[in-house]
Motif scaffolding. Structure first.
Motif, PDB file in Angstrom:
ATOM      1  N   PRO A 320       1.125  15.607  -3.051  1.00 29.38           N
ATOM      2  CA  PRO A 320       0.396  14.861  -4.085  1.00 29.38           C
ATOM      3  C   PRO A 320       1.151  13.659  -4.626  1.00 29.38           C
ATOM      4  N   MET A 321       2.482  13.754  -4.727  1.00 29.55           N
ATOM      5  CA  MET A 321       3.258  12.611  -5.208  1.00 29.55           C
ATOM      6  C   MET A 321       3.202  11.451  -4.219  1.00 29.55           C
ATOM      7  N   THR A 322       3.265  11.752  -2.934  1.00 27.09           N
ATOM      8  CA  THR A 322       3.195  10.708  -1.912  1.00 27.09           C
ATOM      9  C   THR A 322       1.807  10.069  -1.889  1.00 27.09           C
ATOM     10  N   ALA A 323       0.764  10.877  -2.096  1.00 26.00           N
ATOM     11  CA  ALA A 323      -0.593  10.335  -2.151  1.00 26.00           C
ATOM     12  C   ALA A 323      -0.750   9.373  -3.329  1.00 26.00           C
ATOM     13  N   ALA A 324      -0.202   9.744  -4.484  1.00 23.69           N
ATOM     14  CA  ALA A 324      -0.257   8.858  -5.649  1.00 23.69           C
ATOM     15  C   ALA A 324       0.521   7.567  -5.392  1.00 23.69           C
ATOM     16  N   LEU A 325       1.665   7.686  -4.745  1.00 24.64           N
ATOM     17  CA  LEU A 325       2.459   6.502  -4.415  1.00 24.64           C
ATOM     18  C   LEU A 325       1.702   5.580  -3.460  1.00 24.64           C
ATOM     19  N   ARG A 326       0.994   6.148  -2.481  1.00 33.37           N
ATOM     20  CA  ARG A 326       0.229   5.333  -1.534  1.00 33.37           C
ATOM     21  C   ARG A 326      -0.857   4.527  -2.244  1.00 33.37           C
ATOM     22  N   ILE A 327      -1.551   5.153  -3.202  1.00 33.30           N
ATOM     23  CA  ILE A 327      -2.607   4.455  -3.926  1.00 33.30           C
ATOM     24  C   ILE A 327      -2.039   3.296  -4.730  1.00 33.30           C
ATOM     25  N   ILE A 328      -0.870   3.506  -5.353  1.00 33.21           N
ATOM     26  CA  ILE A 328      -0.235   2.433  -6.130  1.00 33.21           C
ATOM     27  C   ILE A 328       0.209   1.290  -5.217  1.00 33.21           C
ATOM     28  N   LEU A 329       0.851   1.613  -4.099  1.00 34.28           N
ATOM     29  CA  LEU A 329       1.326   0.574  -3.178  1.00 34.28           C
ATOM     30  C   LEU A 329       0.174  -0.219  -2.582  1.00 34.28           C
ATOM     31  N   LEU A 330      -0.986   0.415  -2.451  1.00 34.75           N
ATOM     32  CA  LEU A 330      -2.141  -0.243  -1.841  1.00 34.75           C
ATOM     33  C   LEU A 330      -2.705  -1.358  -2.714  1.00 34.75           C
ATOM     34  N   GLU A 331      -2.392  -1.346  -4.011  1.00 35.37           N
ATOM     35  CA  GLU A 331      -2.972  -2.312  -4.941  1.00 35.37           C
ATOM     36  C   GLU A 331      -2.197  -3.622  -5.006  1.00 35.37           C
ATOM     37  N   PHE A 332      -1.041  -3.704  -4.374  1.00 31.52           N
ATOM     38  CA  PHE A 332      -0.206  -4.897  -4.459  1.00 31.52           C
ATOM     39  C   PHE A 332       0.006  -5.484  -3.065  1.00 31.52           C
ATOM     40  N   LYS A 333      -0.148  -6.798  -2.958  1.00 35.38           N
ATOM     41  CA  LYS A 333      -0.041  -7.460  -1.663  1.00 35.38           C
ATOM     42  C   LYS A 333       1.344  -7.270  -1.049  1.00 35.38           C
ATOM     43  N   MET A 334       2.372  -7.276  -1.883  1.00 34.42           N
ATOM     44  CA  MET A 334       3.744  -7.193  -1.391  1.00 34.42           C
ATOM     45  C   MET A 334       4.038  -5.837  -0.756  1.00 34.42           C
ATOM     46  N   THR A 335       3.341  -4.785  -1.203  1.00 38.27           N
ATOM     47  CA  THR A 335       3.630  -3.433  -0.717  1.00 38.27           C
ATOM     48  C   THR A 335       2.452  -2.806   0.031  1.00 38.27           C
ATOM     49  N   LYS A 336       1.373  -3.565   0.222  1.00 44.12           N
ATOM     50  CA  LYS A 336       0.187  -3.005   0.865  1.00 44.12           C
ATOM     51  C   LYS A 336       0.481  -2.528   2.285  1.00 44.12           C
ATOM     52  N   TRP A 337       1.365  -3.252   2.992  1.00 47.23           N
ATOM     53  CA  TRP A 337       1.681  -2.882   4.373  1.00 47.23           C
ATOM     54  C   TRP A 337       2.379  -1.520   4.442  1.00 47.23           C
ATOM     55  N   ILE A 338       3.135  -1.162   3.397  1.00 52.41           N
ATOM     56  CA  ILE A 338       3.782   0.152   3.369  1.00 52.41           C
ATOM     57  C   ILE A 338       2.724   1.248   3.233  1.00 52.41           C
ATOM     58  N   ALA A 339       1.729   0.996   2.356  1.00 44.49           N
ATOM     59  CA  ALA A 339       0.651   1.964   2.184  1.00 44.49           C
ATOM     60  C   ALA A 339      -0.142   2.160   3.473  1.00 44.49           C
ATOM     61  N   ILE A 341       1.011   1.790   6.539  1.00 41.51           N
ATOM     62  CA  ILE A 341       1.851   2.581   7.455  1.00 41.51           C
ATOM     63  C   ILE A 341       1.815   4.051   7.062  1.00 41.51           C
ATOM     64  N   MET A 342       1.801   4.352   5.768  1.00 45.03           N
ATOM     65  CA  MET A 342       1.725   5.736   5.309  1.00 45.03           C
ATOM     66  C   MET A 342       0.409   6.390   5.738  1.00 45.03           C
ATOM     67  N   GLU A 343      -0.659   5.590   5.871  1.00 47.37           N
ATOM     68  CA  GLU A 343      -1.939   6.102   6.353  1.00 47.37           C
ATOM     69  C   GLU A 343      -1.968   6.251   7.871  1.00 47.37           C
ATOM     70  N   GLY A 344      -0.981   5.647   8.550  1.00 49.14           N
ATOM     71  CA  GLY A 344      -0.989   5.656  10.009  1.00 49.14           C
ATOM     72  C   GLY A 344      -1.630   4.425  10.603  1.00 49.14           C
ATOM     73  N   LYS A 345      -1.859   3.394   9.776  1.00 52.31           N
ATOM     74  CA  LYS A 345      -2.445   2.137  10.245  1.00 52.31           C
ATOM     75  C   LYS A 345      -1.355   1.079  10.296  1.00 52.31           C
ATOM     76  N   LEU A 346      -1.191   0.466  11.458  1.00 51.94           N
ATOM     77  CA  LEU A 346      -0.175  -0.575  11.602  1.00 51.94           C
ATOM     78  C   LEU A 346      -0.726  -1.902  11.109  1.00 51.94           C
ATOM     79  N   PRO A 347      -0.040  -2.573  10.180  1.00 54.26           N
ATOM     80  CA  PRO A 347      -0.530  -3.871   9.690  1.00 54.26           C
ATOM     81  C   PRO A 347      -0.437  -4.935  10.769  1.00 54.26           C
TER      82      PRO A 347
END
Length: 360
Positions: A320-339, A341-347
């Motif tokens: 659950p902590m990693t899922a919450a972190l993914r949602i937060i990273l997804l909202e920012f352009k600078m960290t969206k690519w990390i989110a 990758i966490m989903e398994g999608k290569l930017p």
């Protein structure tokens, strides 16, 4: 030519920007890891209380918003449920610690019987005893087993001691929660919905799995059947690895129990495997839908990371902590690519060579 050089220079500046960004994120990650490690005695109960209140907050919302009852009624009902769950969990953990203590005391007597029965099992499946030295293979278990059991019992006792702190955090979090305020931050709302759905479904799936294992072991006559049911319930909160541990954990006790035939031992192993696969691979995915939107490798890495930083409790909270972190990273352009990758999608990244070839 001048325009081409300008575009190449812009490209280089962009790559330098991403390099600096990556370096800053790496340093932030290292500092954050040290902070989590040194504040674990305080942060683990706090995070645990957040997830507990997330599970009961729909009840608070139902009482205050749907039935239009006073705020204190919803607070009292929600905290009463949390109080009951925490005391029930403490009671079960205390019972598990007592069972482990009894196991430690009888381990030295049962170790030889465990080795003899393992040798018989190897012969039953057609492998001559002289090809496999059971005594040599199982000697590390005989030497290190009591130490691991004592460490597990100590972990349970420390968990009981932090129960009061968890209740205190839950009370203050509920007091600060106002169900009548509907205008919430969009990111927070998405995190809350995702965590609530995951925890509630995971709780009931784990409860059903633990109950099924308990009934099975009770019918087979496995000692400490209730303890293994509790451990199955708890370990099922650890994705992927937890169900594997819960399946193999009872086998040493089954092997040292008198009266168990090879057929009974096979049933004690393969039926839990069937139950775990039915619950974890068929029923739970149908209820969770997309679930936490995390790639299995991301979950395994999170389990390893939080296991190192926070120990076994960190592995329970990792998903659950990693899922919450993914949602937060997804909202920012600078960290969206990390989110992604966490989903398994290569930017999508442009190749510098192709970019330069276009300018030529």
């Amino acid at each position: 030519m001048k325009n081409s050089n300008h575009r190449i220079g812009a490209r280089l500046r962009e790559e330098q920007y991403w390099l600096l960004t990556g370096g800053v994120l790496l340093l932030t990650f290292i500092a954050f890891s040290f902070a989590l490690y040194f504040t674990r005695m305080f942060m683990i109960p706090f995070v645990f209380s957040i997830f507990i209140t997330a599970m009961v907050s729909p009840i608070d919302n139902l009482i205050v918003v749907r039935f239009n009852l006073p705020r204190w009624v919803g607070l009292a009902c929600s905290f009463s449920i949390i109080l009951f769950l925490v005391f029930l969990l403490i009671f079960l953990v205390r019972f598990a610690a007592i069972q482990l203590t009894d196991t430690i005391r009888s381990f030295d007597i049962s170790a030889e019987q465990f080795m003899d029965k393992t040798g018989d099992m190897i012969s039953y499946f057609g492998v001559p005893k002289e090809y496999v030295d059971a005594d040599k293979l199982l000697e590390p278990i005989k030497q290190e087993g009591p130490a691991y059991l004592k460490a597990t019992a100590s972990m349970f006792q420390s968990f009981i001691s932090c129960g009061t702190l968890v209740l205190l955090f839950c009370l203050f979090i509920l007091m600060g929660h106002n169900p009548k305020i509907r205008e919430k931050n969009e990111i927070y709302s998405e995190i809350e919905r995702s965590i609530q759905k995951y925890l509630n479904i995971k709780f009931f799936i784990s409860l059903a799995t633990g109950l099924a294992i308990y009934i099975l072991f009770l019918c087979l006559g496995v000692p400490m059947a209730f303890l293994f049911g509790i451990l199955t319930f708890v370990l099922n909160f650890i994705p992927s690895i937890g169900s594997i541990i819960a399946t193999f954990l009872p086998m040493p006790v089954v092997l040292i129990t008198e009266g168990f035939t090879p057929t009974g031992i096979a049933l004690a192993f393969f039926v839990p495997v069937l139950i775990q696969n039915l619950m974890g691979n068929i029923i739970e995915p149908n209820l969770q839908g997309q679930g936490l939107n995390l790639h299995p490798v991301s979950i395994l890495l999170a389990l390893g990371y939080f296991g190192v930083v926070w120990g076994p409790v960190g592995m329970l909270l990792a998903a659950p902590m990693t899922a919450a972190l993914r949602i937060i990273l997804l909202e920012f352009k600078m960290t969206k690519w990390i989110a992604l990758i966490m989903e398994g999608k290569l930017p999508q990244f442009e190749r510098a060579m192709d970019f330069e070839m276009e300018d030529v």
